[in-house]
Write a protein that holds these residues in place. Structure first.
Motif, PDB file in Angstrom:
ATOM      1  N   ASN A  81      -1.004 -60.891  -4.800  1.00 19.78           N
ATOM      2  CA  ASN A  81      -2.080 -61.634  -4.138  1.00 19.78           C
ATOM      3  C   ASN A  81      -2.870 -62.368  -5.223  1.00 19.78           C
ATOM      4  OD1 ASN A  81      -4.472 -62.471  -2.883  1.00 19.78           O
ATOM      5  ND2 ASN A  81      -4.574 -60.670  -1.563  1.00 19.78           N
ATOM      6  N   PRO A  82      -2.481 -63.607  -5.543  1.00 20.58           N
ATOM      7  CA  PRO A  82      -3.117 -64.305  -6.667  1.00 20.58           C
ATOM      8  C   PRO A  82      -4.631 -64.431  -6.540  1.00 20.58           C
ATOM      9  CG  PRO A  82      -1.097 -65.421  -6.030  1.00 20.58           C
ATOM     10  CD  PRO A  82      -1.363 -64.388  -4.983  1.00 20.58           C
ATOM     11  N   ALA A  83      -5.142 -64.647  -5.331  1.00 25.34           N
ATOM     12  CA  ALA A  83      -6.592 -64.786  -5.161  1.00 25.34           C
ATOM     13  C   ALA A  83      -7.298 -63.467  -5.477  1.00 25.34           C
ATOM     14  CB  ALA A  83      -6.900 -65.232  -3.735  1.00 25.34           C
ATOM     15  N   ARG A  84      -6.730 -62.368  -5.008  1.00 25.50           N
ATOM     16  CA  ARG A  84      -7.306 -61.054  -5.299  1.00 25.50           C
ATOM     17  C   ARG A  84      -7.272 -60.765  -6.790  1.00 25.50           C
ATOM     18  NH1 ARG A  84     -10.656 -56.905  -5.202  1.00 25.50           N
ATOM     19  NH2 ARG A  84      -9.675 -54.847  -5.245  1.00 25.50           N
ATOM     20  N   ASP A  85      -6.154 -61.083  -7.436  1.00 25.51           N
ATOM     21  CA  ASP A  85      -6.037 -60.824  -8.868  1.00 25.51           C
ATOM     22  C   ASP A  85      -7.006 -61.685  -9.665  1.00 25.51           C
ATOM     23  OD1 ASP A  85      -4.035 -58.889  -8.598  1.00 25.51           O
ATOM     24  OD2 ASP A  85      -2.475 -60.417  -8.499  1.00 25.51           O
ATOM     25  N   ALA A  86      -7.156 -62.942  -9.263  1.00 24.05           N
ATOM     26  CA  ALA A  86      -8.097 -63.820  -9.962  1.00 24.05           C
ATOM     27  C   ALA A  86      -9.523 -63.296  -9.848  1.00 24.05           C
ATOM     28  CB  ALA A  86      -7.995 -65.245  -9.408  1.00 24.05           C
ATOM     29  N   ALA A  87      -9.880 -62.792  -8.659  1.00 24.79           N
ATOM     30  CA  ALA A  87     -11.221 -62.225  -8.472  1.00 24.79           C
ATOM     31  C   ALA A  87     -11.412 -60.995  -9.358  1.00 24.79           C
ATOM     32  CB  ALA A  87     -11.432 -61.883  -7.002  1.00 24.79           C
ATOM     33  N   LEU A  88     -10.388 -60.158  -9.453  1.00 24.71           N
ATOM     34  CA  LEU A  88     -10.489 -58.989 -10.312  1.00 24.71           C
ATOM     35  C   LEU A  88     -10.633 -59.386 -11.774  1.00 24.71           C
ATOM     36  CD1 LEU A  88      -7.832 -56.644  -8.658  1.00 24.71           C
ATOM     37  CD2 LEU A  88     -10.290 -56.204  -8.840  1.00 24.71           C
ATOM     38  N   ARG A  89      -9.958 -60.449 -12.183  1.00 21.80           N
ATOM     39  CA  ARG A  89     -10.047 -60.880 -13.575  1.00 21.80           C
ATOM     40  C   ARG A  89     -11.404 -61.492 -13.924  1.00 21.80           C
ATOM     41  NH1 ARG A  89      -4.596 -62.272 -12.511  1.00 21.80           N
ATOM     42  NH2 ARG A  89      -5.140 -64.475 -12.158  1.00 21.80           N
ATOM     43  N   GLU A  90     -12.211 -61.795 -12.911  1.00 16.92           N
ATOM     44  CA  GLU A  90     -13.576 -62.228 -13.169  1.00 16.92           C
ATOM     45  C   GLU A  90     -14.448 -61.060 -13.631  1.00 16.92           C
ATOM     46  OE1 GLU A  90     -14.979 -65.331 -13.054  1.00 16.92           O
ATOM     47  OE2 GLU A  90     -12.892 -66.007 -12.904  1.00 16.92           O
ATOM     48  N   GLN A  91     -14.000 -59.854 -13.366  1.00 15.73           N
ATOM     49  CA  GLN A  91     -14.718 -58.658 -13.785  1.00 15.73           C
ATOM     50  C   GLN A  91     -14.228 -58.234 -15.174  1.00 15.73           C
ATOM     51  OE1 GLN A  91     -13.967 -55.712 -10.765  1.00 15.73           O
ATOM     52  NE2 GLN A  91     -14.409 -57.134  -9.098  1.00 15.73           N
ATOM     53  N   PRO A  92     -15.049 -57.500 -15.935  1.00 14.12           N
ATOM     54  CA  PRO A  92     -14.585 -57.039 -17.253  1.00 14.12           C
ATOM     55  C   PRO A  92     -13.336 -56.177 -17.120  1.00 14.12           C
ATOM     56  CG  PRO A  92     -16.957 -56.710 -17.023  1.00 14.12           C
ATOM     57  CD  PRO A  92     -16.445 -57.094 -15.660  1.00 14.12           C
ATOM     58  N   LEU A  93     -12.465 -56.288 -18.097  1.00 15.29           N
ATOM     59  CA  LEU A  93     -11.310 -55.397 -18.149  1.00 15.29           C
ATOM     60  C   LEU A  93     -11.761 -53.989 -18.520  1.00 15.29           C
ATOM     61  CD1 LEU A  93      -8.260 -54.959 -18.042  1.00 15.29           C
ATOM     62  CD2 LEU A  93      -8.101 -55.853 -20.363  1.00 15.29           C
ATOM     63  N   VAL A  94     -12.681 -53.916 -19.461  1.00 19.75           N
ATOM     64  CA  VAL A  94     -13.345 -52.655 -19.815  1.00 19.75           C
ATOM     65  C   VAL A  94     -14.832 -52.885 -19.579  1.00 19.75           C
ATOM     66  CG1 VAL A  94     -13.698 -50.888 -21.554  1.00 19.75           C
ATOM     67  CG2 VAL A  94     -11.622 -52.266 -21.614  1.00 19.75           C
ATOM     68  N   ASP A  95     -15.372 -52.258 -18.560  1.00 12.89           N
ATOM     69  CA  ASP A  95     -16.765 -52.484 -18.165  1.00 12.89           C
ATOM     70  C   ASP A  95     -17.656 -51.479 -18.892  1.00 12.89           C
ATOM     71  OD1 ASP A  95     -19.093 -53.195 -16.951  1.00 12.89           O
ATOM     72  OD2 ASP A  95     -18.395 -52.915 -14.902  1.00 12.89           O
ATOM     73  N   ILE A  96     -18.525 -51.977 -19.772  1.00 12.97           N
ATOM     74  CA  ILE A  96     -19.473 -51.124 -20.509  1.00 12.97           C
ATOM     75  C   ILE A  96     -20.875 -51.555 -20.135  1.00 12.97           C
ATOM     76  CG2 ILE A  96     -20.227 -50.331 -22.783  1.00 12.97           C
ATOM     77  CD1 ILE A  96     -17.535 -51.189 -23.890  1.00 12.97           C
ATOM     78  N   ARG A  97     -21.656 -50.640 -19.626  1.00 15.31           N
ATOM     79  CA  ARG A  97     -23.022 -50.993 -19.242  1.00 15.31           C
ATOM     80  C   ARG A  97     -23.969 -49.824 -19.488  1.00 15.31           C
ATOM     81  NH1 ARG A  97     -22.581 -52.741 -13.213  1.00 15.31           N
ATOM     82  NH2 ARG A  97     -20.762 -53.821 -14.078  1.00 15.31           N
ATOM     83  N   ARG A  98     -25.220 -50.154 -19.760  1.00 13.77           N
ATOM     84  CA  ARG A  98     -26.247 -49.142 -19.971  1.00 13.77           C
ATOM     85  C   ARG A  98     -26.568 -48.499 -18.627  1.00 13.77           C
ATOM     86  NH1 ARG A  98     -30.331 -49.114 -24.371  1.00 13.77           N
ATOM     87  NH2 ARG A  98     -31.928 -47.562 -23.827  1.00 13.77           N
ATOM     88  N   ALA A  99     -26.595 -47.170 -18.603  1.00 18.75           N
ATOM     89  CA  ALA A  99     -26.816 -46.451 -17.345  1.00 18.75           C
ATOM     90  C   ALA A  99     -28.190 -45.804 -17.269  1.00 18.75           C
ATOM     91  CB  ALA A  99     -25.748 -45.373 -17.171  1.00 18.75           C
ATOM     92  N   GLY A 100     -28.953 -45.815 -18.353  1.00 17.22           N
ATOM     93  CA  GLY A 100     -30.269 -45.201 -18.349  1.00 17.22           C
ATOM     94  C   GLY A 100     -30.838 -45.136 -19.748  1.00 17.22           C
ATOM     95  N   ASP A 101     -32.065 -44.653 -19.840  1.00 10.75           N
ATOM     96  CA  ASP A 101     -32.748 -44.565 -21.130  1.00 10.75           C
ATOM     97  C   ASP A 101     -32.576 -43.183 -21.728  1.00 10.75           C
ATOM     98  OD1 ASP A 101     -33.703 -47.172 -20.995  1.00 10.75           O
ATOM     99  OD2 ASP A 101     -35.425 -46.560 -19.781  1.00 10.75           O
ATOM    100  N   ALA A 102     -32.451 -43.150 -23.034  1.00  8.00           N
ATOM    101  CA  ALA A 102     -32.378 -41.905 -23.792  1.00  8.00           C
ATOM    102  C   ALA A 102     -32.636 -42.253 -25.251  1.00  8.00           C
ATOM    103  CB  ALA A 102     -31.002 -41.246 -23.641  1.00  8.00           C
TER     104      ALA A 102
END
Length: 429
Positions: A154-175
Motif C-alpha cells: 500500500n504505497p500511500a500507507r507506506d509513504a505516510a509511515l515514512r513521514e514519521q521517524p524511523l527511530v522516534d526519540i522524545r522527551r517523556a518528562g522532567d528529571a
C-alpha cells in the motif's frame, strides 16, 4: 537511510562520514534493498556510540548475523526452529500466513479450525483450503491465534509511515541530569542497567546489543510463558535471565534502580500491567523507556511477528518468485533491523539524559521498518547470492555442560559474552 537515522538520533548528519562504507554488498539476496537495510541498521549502532576509528563492517558477518538461527548449533546439532503450523497456506481464494511457533498460538490456531491438538499440517491445509483467506485469518485471530491475509503493498500507507521517524526519540518528562556512567574503551554502556521485557528476536537483538556495549542487562520473563530454548540461546548473549511476575514488589525495586527499560509486549498488555511508557515515566522519571511493537502503538491489542508483517505489508508479494506464490526476505530482516535501530536510539537517549536530564522514550515498530524497506530503491531481479564460509564467523560457549555455537558479533571490536540458561538468575541487580 543512515542519514535519516542520524537525524532521528539527534546526531550531525556529517557524522555518517565517520562510518566506512561497505567493501561489498551484504549477501542477503532479494528484490528489495534488504542488504542496504541490514548494513545501515548495524551501522546505526556505531553511529550512536560515536566510537573512534570505526573499522569497516564485515558484510558477510552481517548476513550471517541476520540469519543466526540457521547457524546456531547445540552440541553440533541444528535445533528445529519452525513449527509445522507456521507458514503460507493456500485458501479457497488466496493465501494466508500463520505463526504457531509458541505452543499457545499453535493451540489457538487448531482450536479455531476445529482440529485436534495433534493435527497434522495436511489437516490444517485441508481446512484452510475450504474457506476464504479473510474468513480464515479472522477466525484464527478471534481465537487468539496469529494469521494474516497476504496483501499487496500500500504505497500511500507506506509513504505516510515514512513521514514519521524511523527511530522516534522524545522527551517523556522532567528529571535531573543523570550522573555519567563509568564507560570505558570497549564498553561504552558500562554502568548502565537495562531491564529487558522483550521476546522473539527484535527486542532480544536490541538488548543483546546493549549487553555487547557493556550494559548490565537483566531479562525478565513471566512464569507462565516459557521461551523456546534455541530462541533464548540465539539472542541471550551477555544477559542475565530471571522469571518474575511483573506485578511483584521485586519488579518495582528493579525499576527504581534501572536506567533503561525495553518493552516488547503488546501495548495493551503493558497498559494492563501498569508498564506503559507513560506510567513508567510518571513513576520513575529517571528512565529511558524503549518500546518495540509489531504493528505500531496505534494497534495496541494486535500481536505480530516479522513473518506476518512481511505478508501483510506487501513484502511477501514483492519477493514472490512467480507473481502469485508469496515469497520471503532472505532473513527475518525486519526483526534484526528493528533491534539494532532501537539499540541505537537507546544509546542516543542515554546521552541526552546525561546532557539534558529528563526521562526519554524511544520507539519503532516492525511495520515502520517494513515501510522504510519498501521505500528504498529496488532490484529488478533478486541480487545474486555469494557463498560465505561461516568458519571464521562462529564462536563457541560451554552452557550447562553443552557446547553452544553462535555467529559472532556484527559490531567490529565487540565480542559476545555467553548467554545464561533461561530463568537461572535471581531478580536483582
Amino acid at each position: 537511510m543512515l542519514a535519516r537515522v542520524a537525524k532521528d538520533l539527534g546526531i550531525e548528519v556529517g557524522s555518517i562520514n565517520d562510518i566506512p562504507g561497505p567493501a561489498a554488498a551484504v549477501p542477503l539476496p532479494s528484490r528489495l534493498a534488504t542488504a542496504e537495510l541490514a548494513w545501515a541498521s548495524v551501522a546505526s549502532v556505531l553511529l550512536a556510540t560515536g566510537t573512534d576509528a570505526v573499522p569497516a563492517l564485515d558484510a558477510d558477518r552481517i548476513a550471517l548475523s541476520y540469519r543466526s538461527d540457521r547457524f546456531l548449533r547445540i552440541d553440533g546439532e541444528a535445533p528445529d526452529v519452525w513449527s509445522p503450523y507456521s507458514g503460507f497456506w493456500p485458501t479457497a481464494d488466496w493465501w494466508v500466513r500463520t505463526h504457531g511457533n509458541y505452543p499457545h498460538h499453535a493451540a489457538a490456531l487448531l482450536d479455531a479450525l476445529d482440529l485436534p491438538q495433534n493435527a497434522s499440517a495436511d489437516e490444517v491445509r485441508a481446512m484452510l483450503a475450504a474457506a476464504s483467506a479473510r474468513e480464515s485469518a479472522q477466525r484464527i485471530s478471534a481465537a487468539g491465534g496469529l494469521a494474516v491475509v497476504v496483501s499487496p503493498e500500500n504505497p500511500a500507507r507506506d509513504a505516510a509511515l515514512r513521514e514519521q521517524p524511523l527511530v522516534d526519540i522524545r522527551r517523556a518528562g522532567d528529571a535531573p541530569q543523570a550522573r555519567p556512567h563509568q564507560s570505558r574503551a570497549g564498553a561504552p554502556l558500562r554502568g548502565i542497567r537495562v531491564l529487558d521485557l522483550t521476546r522473539v528476536i527484535a527486542g532480544p537483538v536490541c538488548t543483546r546489543t546493549l549487553a555487547l556495549l557493556g550494559a548490565d542487562v537483566l531479562r525478565i520473563d513471566p512464569p507462565h510463558l516459557p521461551e523456546p530454548e534455541w530462541q533464548h540461546l540465539d539472542t541471550g548473549h551477555g544477559k542475565r535471565s530471571t522469571i518474575l511476575d511483573a506485578r511483584s514488589p521485586e519488579m518495582s525495586t528493579l525499576l527504581a534502580h534501572a536506567d533503561v527499560v525495553v518493552l516488547g509486549y503488546r501495548p495493551a498488555a503493558l497498559d494492563r500491567l501498569g508498564l506503559s511508557p507513560a506510567a513508567l515515566a510518571e513513576r520513575h522519571p529517571h528512565l529511558v523507556v524503549a518500546q518495540l511493537s509489531a504493528w505500531g502503538t496505534e494497534y495496541p491489542e494486535r500481536a505480530g511477528f516479522d513473518s506476518l508483517v512481511q505478508a501483510e505489508s506487501g513484502i511477501a508479494l514483492v519477493e514472490s518468485p512467480d507473481g502469485e506464490t508469496p515469497g520471503v526476505l532472505p532473513a527475518q530482516a525486519l526483526d534484526h533491523s528493528a533491534g539494532y535501530l532501537l539499540a541505537a536510539g537507546i544509546v542516543a537517549a542515554i546521552r541526552r539524559r546525561r546532557d539534558e536530564g529528563g526521562s526519554w522514550r524511544v520507539s519503532t515498530s516492525l511495520r515502520r521498518v517494513a515501510a522504510e524497506l519498501l521505500g528504498l530503491p529496488r532490484h529488478t531481479v533478486p541480487t545474486s547470492p555469494r557463498e560465505i564460509d561461516p568458519a571464521d564467523h562462529m564462536q563457541d560457549f560451554a552452557i550447562s555442560g553443552r557446547t553452544l555455537t553462535i555467529v559472532r558479533s556484527a559490531l567490529p571490536g565487540f565480542s559476545f559474552a555467553a548467554p545464561r540458561p533461561w530463568g537461572s538468575d535471581a531478580p536483582e541487580w
